[in-house]
Write a protein that holds these residues in place. Structure first.
Motif, short mmCIF file in Angstrom:
data_model
loop_
_atom_site.label_atom_id
_atom_site.label_comp_id
_atom_site.label_asym_id
_atom_site.label_seq_id
_atom_site.Cartn_x
_atom_site.Cartn_y
_atom_site.Cartn_z
N VAL A 31 0.85 -1.19 0.00
CA VAL A 31 0.00 0.00 0.00
C VAL A 31 0.89 1.24 0.00
O VAL A 31 2.08 1.17 0.29
CB VAL A 31 -0.96 0.03 1.22
N SER A 32 0.29 2.36 -0.30
CA SER A 32 1.05 3.62 -0.32
C SER A 32 1.48 4.01 1.09
O SER A 32 0.92 3.52 2.09
CB SER A 32 0.18 4.73 -0.92
N ALA A 35 -1.58 5.34 2.89
CA ALA A 35 -2.46 4.29 3.42
C ALA A 35 -1.82 3.62 4.63
O ALA A 35 -2.51 3.30 5.61
CB ALA A 35 -2.77 3.26 2.34
N LEU A 87 -10.37 1.70 5.11
CA LEU A 87 -9.98 2.76 4.17
C LEU A 87 -8.57 2.51 3.65
O LEU A 87 -8.31 2.61 2.44
CB LEU A 87 -10.08 4.13 4.83
N THR A 90 -8.72 -0.74 1.37
CA THR A 90 -9.57 -0.75 0.18
C THR A 90 -9.55 0.55 -0.61
O THR A 90 -9.90 0.55 -1.79
CB THR A 90 -11.04 -1.04 0.56
N GLY A 91 -9.21 1.64 0.06
CA GLY A 91 -9.27 2.95 -0.60
C GLY A 91 -10.68 3.47 -0.78
O GLY A 91 -10.89 4.47 -1.46
N LYS A 93 -13.49 5.57 -0.35
CA LYS A 93 -13.65 6.91 0.21
C LYS A 93 -14.94 7.08 1.01
O LYS A 93 -15.01 7.94 1.88
CB LYS A 93 -13.60 7.97 -0.91
#
Length: 122
Positions: A31-32, A35, A87, A90-91, A93
């Motif tokens: 992940v980033s 995140a 969040l 999964t991202g 929003k």
């Protein structure tokens, strides 16, 4: 309620360590950094409020009326940390608006603790 809050607090703290280790070792490359930061924030708040639940159990044993505070801490962990974990993974929003509800639960729980501590005859 004492046993319940001790068990819940211990469980949330243990899971916080597990999830923090998962973030550090299992998520770091997947992940980033943003995140990962969200995930770590969730684990930190979960740990703090898990410890808070343990303290609440002890204070209930002393005779303080803190069952509602413990309930709000549990709701806060589930809503705040839970939404941040999801969040980060999964991202999604749409989870964003749920997080502040958990924060409000934390604030209510701490406010109850504050009021009860002020009223308590030590």
């Amino acid at each position: 309620m004492i046993k319940f809050y001790l068990i819940a607090g211990s469980l949330f703290c243990m899971l916080s360590v597990v999830l923090g280790a998962f973030a550090a070792h299992g998520l770091k490359s997947r992940v980033s950094d943003y995140a990962l930061g969200i995930f770590k924030t969730a684990a930190e708040y979960q740990m703090m409020h898990g410890l808070g639940l343990i303290a609440i159990a002890i204070l209930i044993k002393w005779g303080m009326n803190l069952s509602w505070a413990g309930g709000f801490f549990i709701a806060g962990i589930l809503l705040f940390s839970g939404s941040l974990y999801l969040l980060a993974l999964t991202g999604a929003k749409w989870l964003g608006p749920i997080t502040p509800l958990g924060g409000v639960c934390f604030i209510i729980g701490w406010t109850i603790l504050l009021v009860q501590a002020a009223r308590y005859k030590f």
